[in-house]
Design a protein around this motif. Structure first.
Motif, mmCIF file in Angstrom:
data_model
loop_
_atom_site.group_PDB
_atom_site.id
_atom_site.type_symbol
_atom_site.label_atom_id
_atom_site.label_comp_id
_atom_site.label_asym_id
_atom_site.label_seq_id
_atom_site.Cartn_x
_atom_site.Cartn_y
_atom_site.Cartn_z
ATOM 1 N N LEU A 89 -0.277 -4.509 -1.251
ATOM 2 C CA LEU A 89 -0.014 -4.988 0.113
ATOM 3 C C LEU A 89 -0.591 -3.442 0.212
ATOM 4 N N ALA A 90 -0.550 -2.367 0.277
ATOM 5 C CA ALA A 90 -1.816 -1.149 0.266
ATOM 6 C C ALA A 90 -2.642 -1.450 -0.331
ATOM 7 N N MET A 101 -5.240 -11.721 -4.551
ATOM 8 C CA MET A 101 -5.380 -11.375 -5.706
ATOM 9 C C MET A 101 -4.567 -9.987 -6.085
ATOM 10 N N ALA A 102 -4.179 -8.868 -5.103
ATOM 11 C CA ALA A 102 -4.521 -7.118 -5.576
ATOM 12 C C ALA A 102 -2.573 -7.409 -4.786
ATOM 13 N N TYR A 146 -4.054 6.453 2.434
ATOM 14 C CA TYR A 146 -3.228 6.672 3.820
ATOM 15 C C TYR A 146 -3.101 5.519 4.692
ATOM 16 N N GLN A 147 -4.207 4.557 4.511
ATOM 17 C CA GLN A 147 -4.559 3.615 5.012
ATOM 18 C C GLN A 147 -3.378 2.399 4.215
ATOM 19 N N GLY A 148 -3.730 2.508 3.173
ATOM 20 C CA GLY A 148 -2.599 0.943 2.831
ATOM 21 C C GLY A 148 -1.437 1.006 2.833
ATOM 22 N N TYR A 161 0.092 -12.614 3.162
ATOM 23 C CA TYR A 161 -0.419 -13.441 2.508
ATOM 24 C C TYR A 161 -1.300 -14.478 2.967
ATOM 25 N N ARG A 162 0.563 -15.223 3.792
ATOM 26 C CA ARG A 162 0.184 -16.212 4.822
ATOM 27 C C ARG A 162 -0.988 -16.124 6.144
#
Length: 343
Positions: free
Chosen positions: A205-206, A185-186, A245-247, A260-261
Motif C-alpha cells: 500500500l505504501a 500490482m504494487a 513519507y506519503q506512502g 485495492y477494492r
C-alpha cells in the motif's frame, strides 16, 4: 465557530438490514454506513448540502476539507444541513473488506465483493429516505466524489437543485485504469496482502501510494517543492524521502484491502453503462450543474473535463494550481468562491 470545533466528531451509523444486491451480481447480507452531519435539517427537509468524499477520505468533511464547515463558510452549519457519508468499501466505518462478514464471523478481506460507484449511491438513497431529506440544495463531489454525485444526479434528477462536479469525468479513462492497475500490482507484490490480517499488504500500500502521488500531482509541483539546493548530494534526496513519507502516512491510516477494492470501484465508473452511453446518461441530469477543472491536472485533464461540461451544458470554471489533481483539495478559497455564487 471555527471549523476545528466541528472536526473530529464521532460518526453516526445507519444500518440497511436487508440483503443488498450489487451491480456485479453478488450480494451483501446487510450494510452499515458511517456518516457525519453538521447543522440542522429544516422542517421541509430541503436545506441540504451533501458532500461525496474522494478515494481515501472519510465522512468527517470538517477534518479533511478544513475551512469549509464553518459559520459563514461554504458548508455553513448555521444555514444548511451538511452531510457526508463514508462510502462502501472504505475503512472509516462503512461496510468494507475489514468489517465482519455475518456469514463467517470474520472480516471479509479479499472475499469482499466488487462494489461499484452506482452501488455506493444506492446505499446513500436509503439513508437519505430514512433521514427525511426531500431535496438537496447542492451535492458536491470532487474526483471520485464527483463520480458519485454524477451517478446520483442521473438516478434521481428531481432530487437536486445544484450539482457541483470538480475534477471528475463521466467515464474512467484508460490512463486512470493503467495507474490503478500499477498500484494494485504494487500491493500484490507484498505477500502479506494475501494473509487474513488487518495490516496485510501494508508495504505494498505504501508503494502504491508513492506511485499515485505522481498522477495526483505533476512535475511542476515536484520540481518546485522537492528541489534539493545541495548539488553535492549523492543520496538522501528530498523527493525520495517525500515519497516514502506519503506512502507511510497512508499505510498508517488506511487499509490495503480497502484500497485495492476502491481502485476497482473507480475503474468501473461509467455513467453510460446500461443507459445508452455517456451522452444519453448525462442528458438525464436536470439540476443546474457546475463543473470545475484544475488546469494542471494530469489525472482528470482540463480538456476532458471541459468536454463533459459541454455535454452537460454546465457552468464551467477552471482553477489555476501548480498542484495538479490535488489542487481540488488545496485551492479551497477558490472553490469556495465559485460555489458560493450558486448558494
Amino acid at each position: 465557530m471555527h471549523y476545528a470545533q466541528y472536526a473530529g466528531r464521532a460518526p453516526q451509523f445507519f444500518t440497511i438490514g436487508h440483503p443488498f444486491p450489487l451491480e456485479g451480481g453478488a450480494e451483501l447480507p446487510s450494510v452499515i454506513l458511517a456518516y457525519h452531519t453538521y447543522g440542522t435539517l429544516n422542517e421541509a427537509g430541503d436545506n441540504v448540502l451533501w458532500v461525496c468524499h474522494a478515494l481515501t477520505a472519510s465522512s468527517d468533511v470538517a477534518d479533511w476539507w478544513p475551512g469549509t464547515v464553518v459559520e459563514g463558510g461554504l458548508l455553513d452549519p448555521s444555514k444548511y444541513f451538511v452531510i457526508c457519508v463514508n462510502k462502501l468499501g472504505s475503512p472509516y466505518g462503512s461496510t468494507s473488506p475489514i468489517t465482519v462478514n455475518p456469514a463467517t464471523g470474520e472480516s471479509w478481506y479479499l472475499d469482499f465483493p466488487q462494489v461499484t460507484i452506482r452501488d455506493m449511491v444506492r446505499a446513500y438513497q436509503e439513508l437519505r429516505t430514512a433521514l427525511g431529506i426531500t431535496r438537496i440544495k447542492m451535492i458536491i463531489g470532487g474526483s471520485t466524489g464527483g463520480c458519485q454525485a454524477m451517478e446520483w444526479a442521473i438516478m434521481e434528477p428531481e432530487l437536486f437543485e445544484n450539482v457541483s462536479l470538480t475534477v471528475t469525468l463521466p467515464k474512467i479513462t484508460p490512463w486512470i485504469v493503467a495507474d490503478s492497475e500499477a498500484q494494485r500490482m504494487a500491493i500484490e507484490a507484498d505477500p502479506t496482502f494475501f494473509e487474513r490480517r488487518m495490516d496485510g499488504g501494508g508495504q505494498g500500500l505504501a508503494a502504491a501510494r508513492a506511485m499515485s502521488m505522481l498522477i495526483y500531482r505533476n512535475s511542476v509541483a515536484f520540481n518546485r517543492t522537492q528541489h534539493d539546493p545541495d548539488s553535492e548530494k549523492l543520496e538522501g534526496y528530498r523527493a525520495a524521502s517525500y515519497q516514502r513519507y506519503q506512502g507511510e502516512k497512508l499505510r498508517r491510516r488506511f487499509n490495503a484491502h480497502c484500497y485495492y477494492r476502491l481502485l476497482q470501484s473507480l475503474d468501473s465508473h461509467d455513467v453510460g453503462r446500461g443507459r445508452g452511453g455517456v451522452a444519453a446518461a448525462l442528458r438525464r441530469i436536470t439540476a443546474r450543474t457546475i463543473v470545475t477543472a484544475v488546469d494542471s491536472d494530469i489525472m482528470f485533464t482540463e480538456p476532458e473535463v471541459r468536454g463533459m461540461a459541454a455535454l452537460l451544458g454546465a457552468d464551467y470554471h477552471v482553477i489555476h494550481s501548480d498542484y495538479g489533481h490535488d489542487g481540488f483539495l488545496i485551492e479551497t478559497p477558490e472553490i469556495t468562491r465559485i460555489l458560493r455564487e450558486y448558494l
